[in-house]
Write a protein that holds these residues in place. Sequence first.
Motif, mmCIF file in Angstrom:
data_model
loop_
_atom_site.group_PDB
_atom_site.id
_atom_site.type_symbol
_atom_site.label_atom_id
_atom_site.label_comp_id
_atom_site.label_asym_id
_atom_site.label_seq_id
_atom_site.Cartn_x
_atom_site.Cartn_y
_atom_site.Cartn_z
ATOM 1 N N GLN A 14 0.825 -1.208 0.000
ATOM 2 C CA GLN A 14 0.000 0.000 0.000
ATOM 3 C C GLN A 14 0.864 1.264 0.000
ATOM 4 O OE1 GLN A 14 -2.696 -0.318 3.226
ATOM 5 N NE2 GLN A 14 -4.479 -0.098 1.907
ATOM 6 N N GLN A 15 1.898 1.194 0.860
ATOM 7 C CA GLN A 15 2.805 2.348 0.933
ATOM 8 C C GLN A 15 3.552 2.526 -0.374
ATOM 9 O OE1 GLN A 15 5.624 2.831 3.997
ATOM 10 N NE2 GLN A 15 4.126 2.636 5.621
ATOM 11 N N ARG A 16 3.875 1.368 -0.982
ATOM 12 C CA ARG A 16 4.623 1.417 -2.225
ATOM 13 C C ARG A 16 3.817 2.147 -3.293
ATOM 14 N NH1 ARG A 16 5.924 -4.175 -4.382
ATOM 15 N NH2 ARG A 16 5.421 -4.800 -2.274
ATOM 16 N N SER A 17 2.537 1.803 -3.438
ATOM 17 C CA SER A 17 1.753 2.447 -4.487
ATOM 18 C C SER A 17 1.480 3.904 -4.126
ATOM 19 C CB SER A 17 0.477 1.662 -4.792
ATOM 20 O OG SER A 17 -0.486 1.960 -3.833
ATOM 21 N N ALA A 18 1.386 4.186 -2.825
ATOM 22 C CA ALA A 18 1.209 5.590 -2.420
ATOM 23 C C ALA A 18 2.427 6.394 -2.846
ATOM 24 C CB ALA A 18 1.025 5.673 -0.913
ATOM 25 N N SER A 19 3.585 5.783 -2.722
ATOM 26 C CA SER A 19 4.802 6.494 -3.053
ATOM 27 C C SER A 19 4.899 6.762 -4.558
ATOM 28 C CB SER A 19 5.996 5.695 -2.564
ATOM 29 O OG SER A 19 7.157 6.256 -3.036
ATOM 30 N N VAL A 20 4.411 5.806 -5.363
ATOM 31 C CA VAL A 20 4.390 6.009 -6.809
ATOM 32 C C VAL A 20 3.470 7.177 -7.140
ATOM 33 C CG1 VAL A 20 3.581 4.981 -8.968
ATOM 34 C CG2 VAL A 20 5.030 3.665 -7.452
ATOM 35 N N GLU A 21 2.273 7.184 -6.511
ATOM 36 C CA GLU A 21 1.331 8.287 -6.723
ATOM 37 C C GLU A 21 2.003 9.599 -6.332
ATOM 38 O OE1 GLU A 21 -1.482 8.183 -8.234
ATOM 39 O OE2 GLU A 21 -1.228 6.026 -8.449
ATOM 40 N N ASN A 22 2.710 9.557 -5.214
ATOM 41 C CA ASN A 22 3.365 10.763 -4.721
ATOM 42 C C ASN A 22 4.357 11.326 -5.703
ATOM 43 O OD1 ASN A 22 2.054 10.926 -2.411
ATOM 44 N ND2 ASN A 22 3.601 9.922 -1.134
ATOM 45 N N LEU A 23 5.093 10.437 -6.372
ATOM 46 C CA LEU A 23 6.104 10.916 -7.312
ATOM 47 C C LEU A 23 5.432 11.740 -8.401
ATOM 48 C CD1 LEU A 23 8.948 11.141 -8.432
ATOM 49 C CD2 LEU A 23 8.675 8.907 -9.511
ATOM 50 N N GLN A 24 4.383 11.188 -8.991
ATOM 51 C CA GLN A 24 3.653 11.895 -10.052
ATOM 52 C C GLN A 24 3.130 13.239 -9.524
ATOM 53 O OE1 GLN A 24 3.043 10.637 -13.237
ATOM 54 N NE2 GLN A 24 1.985 12.511 -13.818
ATOM 55 N N GLN A 25 2.609 13.185 -8.310
ATOM 56 C CA GLN A 25 2.059 14.393 -7.703
ATOM 57 C C GLN A 25 3.153 15.432 -7.421
ATOM 58 O OE1 GLN A 25 -0.495 13.144 -4.515
ATOM 59 N NE2 GLN A 25 -0.696 15.253 -3.796
ATOM 60 N N ARG A 26 4.285 14.928 -6.919
ATOM 61 C CA ARG A 26 5.398 15.842 -6.616
ATOM 62 C C ARG A 26 5.923 16.495 -7.892
ATOM 63 N NH1 ARG A 26 7.208 11.576 -3.142
ATOM 64 N NH2 ARG A 26 8.818 11.065 -4.657
ATOM 65 N N ILE A 27 5.999 15.692 -8.963
ATOM 66 C CA ILE A 27 6.450 16.241 -10.250
ATOM 67 C C ILE A 27 5.508 17.357 -10.684
ATOM 68 C CG2 ILE A 27 6.771 15.741 -12.716
ATOM 69 C CD1 ILE A 27 7.457 12.805 -11.838
ATOM 70 N N GLU A 28 4.194 17.081 -10.593
ATOM 71 C CA GLU A 28 3.206 18.076 -11.039
ATOM 72 C C GLU A 28 3.296 19.351 -10.208
ATOM 73 O OE1 GLU A 28 -0.558 16.026 -11.066
ATOM 74 O OE2 GLU A 28 0.170 14.680 -12.653
ATOM 75 N N GLU A 29 3.493 19.203 -8.891
ATOM 76 C CA GLU A 29 3.569 20.392 -8.036
ATOM 77 C C GLU A 29 4.806 21.238 -8.355
ATOM 78 O OE1 GLU A 29 1.150 18.317 -4.353
ATOM 79 O OE2 GLU A 29 3.210 19.003 -3.985
ATOM 80 N N ALA A 30 5.921 20.554 -8.576
ATOM 81 C CA ALA A 30 7.157 21.281 -8.908
ATOM 82 C C ALA A 30 7.003 21.973 -10.257
ATOM 83 C CB ALA A 30 8.337 20.312 -8.936
ATOM 84 N N CYS A 31 6.419 21.251 -11.190
ATOM 85 C CA CYS A 31 6.206 21.749 -12.549
ATOM 86 C C CYS A 31 5.318 23.000 -12.512
ATOM 87 C CB CYS A 31 5.543 20.619 -13.324
ATOM 88 S SG CYS A 31 5.460 20.872 -15.064
ATOM 89 N N ARG A 32 4.265 22.931 -11.731
ATOM 90 C CA ARG A 32 3.334 24.070 -11.617
ATOM 91 C C ARG A 32 4.057 25.290 -11.054
ATOM 92 N NH1 ARG A 32 -0.753 21.880 -8.114
ATOM 93 N NH2 ARG A 32 -0.792 20.057 -9.463
ATOM 94 N N ALA A 33 4.902 25.072 -10.052
ATOM 95 C CA ALA A 33 5.629 26.189 -9.429
ATOM 96 C C ALA A 33 6.554 26.864 -10.446
ATOM 97 C CB ALA A 33 6.434 25.689 -8.235
ATOM 98 N N VAL A 34 7.187 26.062 -11.311
ATOM 99 C CA VAL A 34 8.077 26.650 -12.322
ATOM 100 C C VAL A 34 7.243 27.395 -13.357
ATOM 101 C CG1 VAL A 34 9.780 26.138 -14.145
ATOM 102 C CG2 VAL A 34 9.856 24.880 -11.979
ATOM 103 N N ASP A 167 4.145 3.272 -14.752
ATOM 104 C CA ASP A 167 4.165 3.095 -16.205
ATOM 105 C C ASP A 167 3.866 4.383 -16.962
ATOM 106 O OD1 ASP A 167 4.789 0.438 -15.811
ATOM 107 O OD2 ASP A 167 2.684 -0.213 -15.862
ATOM 108 N N ARG A 168 3.261 5.372 -16.271
ATOM 109 C CA ARG A 168 2.995 6.656 -16.939
ATOM 110 C C ARG A 168 4.304 7.417 -17.174
ATOM 111 N NH1 ARG A 168 -1.014 8.818 -12.448
ATOM 112 N NH2 ARG A 168 0.681 7.848 -11.271
ATOM 113 N N LEU A 169 5.311 7.106 -16.372
ATOM 114 C CA LEU A 169 6.586 7.839 -16.482
ATOM 115 C C LEU A 169 7.578 7.146 -17.405
ATOM 116 C CD1 LEU A 169 7.109 8.817 -12.729
ATOM 117 C CD2 LEU A 169 6.144 10.209 -14.547
#
Length: 301
Positions: A14-34, A167-169
């Motif tokens: 469960q934590q593993r898949s949460a972490s995958v979701e987090n990566l995508q989310q973290r990328i989007e947040e950083a991207c938005r800030a730039v 797989d989206r990345l």
Amino acid sequence: MREGRAHSWLGDPQQRSASVENLQQRIEEACRAVRTRFHAVPKIGIILGTGLGGLASQIDQATVIPYGEIPHFPESTVESHTGQLVCGRLKGLNVVAMEGRFHFYEGYSMQEVTFPVRVMKALGVEILLLTNAAGGMNHQLQLADIVIIEDHINLMGDNPLRGRNDDRLGPRFPDMAEPYDRQLISLAQRCALELGVSAQKGVFVGVAGPNLETRAEYRMLRAMGADIVGMSTVPEVIVAAHTGLRVLALSIVTDICLPDALEPVEIKKILAVAAEGGERLARLIPRIIEQLDRLPPRQHA
Ligand code: HPA
């Protein structure tokens, strides 16, 4: 101890898949800030290595974003690295340049080291240019020479793709037959020739650092087939291959690593040589960018 393992990151699906979701989310947040500060879509991402930040000053209409102002970006701990994203135009193309990169030896995880590459891809980057300082093990190399990396050996003892794949990345098992784009290598060679700058191709071996190598280690690395050695680049290139970026990586030989004639190196000397080579890189890279419109499509998918 046993309890800790049972709840470890890898052990809990469960934590593993949460972490995958987090990566995508973290990328989007950083991207938005730039994107709120730099509105153009960058075609080129640049990662500038130790002492090689000079190129950043050539970027026009620059928007400078300190890493601390980009969500989820780690902060650079190395004194010789500035730690900011310089966004703007270079030879008429939109670029984002990292002035200062994150190193594995600083204690960051491979995922942290490569996070900016993921953000660059999300911003729209298609081509990644990297520079680094490296030790020269091939006896034909001289101090301050430019080496165009044609392949690498990962001897860092870790991999940024370890863990669950999103797989989206990119694919679970990315192909590494040609992570360094052949067309970009040819273009770099041609540009170097036109500028009268010497640039040889070579194989780079990535090590964890932070210590430099022993004589026995240099002997081993050379025997493995490497021409130059450094403590960066390999993780970023693995992620670039995973995410489908075309890559060009250029090294400056900052110390000569011949096991039977090894001299102690000082980081100050390495930086001085990097500055000398960096001046040539700061002429070569804009020239390459200028000619990117003539770059043939990728040969190797
Ligand atoms: N070894 C590893 N990394 C390096 C070296 C070296 O000799 N020179 C610059 N980065």
